[in-house]
Design a protein around this motif. Sequence first.
Motif, PDB file in Angstrom:
ATOM      1  N   GLN A  26       0.832  -1.203   0.000  1.00 16.65           N
ATOM      2  CA  GLN A  26       0.000   0.000   0.000  1.00 16.65           C
ATOM      3  C   GLN A  26       0.870   1.258   0.000  1.00 16.65           C
ATOM      4  O   GLN A  26       0.576   2.216  -0.702  1.00 16.65           O
ATOM      5  CB  GLN A  26      -0.921  -0.009   1.225  1.00 16.65           C
ATOM      6  N   ALA A  27       1.937   1.242   0.787  1.00 17.44           N
ATOM      7  CA  ALA A  27       2.820   2.408   0.862  1.00 17.44           C
ATOM      8  C   ALA A  27       3.526   2.653  -0.470  1.00 17.44           C
ATOM      9  O   ALA A  27       3.645   3.794  -0.915  1.00 17.44           O
ATOM     10  CB  ALA A  27       3.837   2.221   1.977  1.00 17.44           C
ATOM     11  N   LYS A  28       4.009   1.577  -1.111  1.00 17.59           N
ATOM     12  CA  LYS A  28       4.698   1.719  -2.392  1.00 17.59           C
ATOM     13  C   LYS A  28       3.768   2.253  -3.469  1.00 17.59           C
ATOM     14  O   LYS A  28       4.200   2.935  -4.388  1.00 17.59           O
ATOM     15  CB  LYS A  28       5.283   0.378  -2.836  1.00 17.59           C
ATOM     16  N   ALA A  29       2.474   1.936  -3.362  1.00 15.65           N
ATOM     17  CA  ALA A  29       1.499   2.391  -4.343  1.00 15.65           C
ATOM     18  C   ALA A  29       1.009   3.809  -4.031  1.00 15.65           C
ATOM     19  O   ALA A  29       0.197   4.361  -4.769  1.00 15.65           O
ATOM     20  CB  ALA A  29       0.309   1.435  -4.379  1.00 15.65           C
ATOM     21  N   GLY A  30       1.486   4.370  -2.924  1.00  8.44           N
ATOM     22  CA  GLY A  30       1.088   5.728  -2.568  1.00  8.44           C
ATOM     23  C   GLY A  30      -0.257   5.789  -1.868  1.00  8.44           C
ATOM     24  O   GLY A  30      -0.851   6.853  -1.765  1.00  8.44           O
TER      25      GLY A  30
END
Length: 78
Positions: A26-30
């Motif tokens: 989720q973090a990598k996808a913003g």
Amino acid sequence: MASNKKSPTPKNPMTPAAASRVQSTQAKAGGDTGKNSFPARAQGAAATNVNKGVVGETPASTGAGKGGRKSPSKGTRK
């Protein structure tokens, strides 16, 4: 009337490693990783499962050594 029965243990309970993957993805996808987001709820569920003894605690470096760039060993150049 509400039942006071505890729900049965899920077949695939949330583990700390799974919660980590959810949050990382989720973090990598913003996406949102804040309070009440799915990753935050997954992390809370994993902590609850560890505290109840449903799942074991896993080390923080669960993905170490998997994937990534392969660098050549010394002396293998031709």
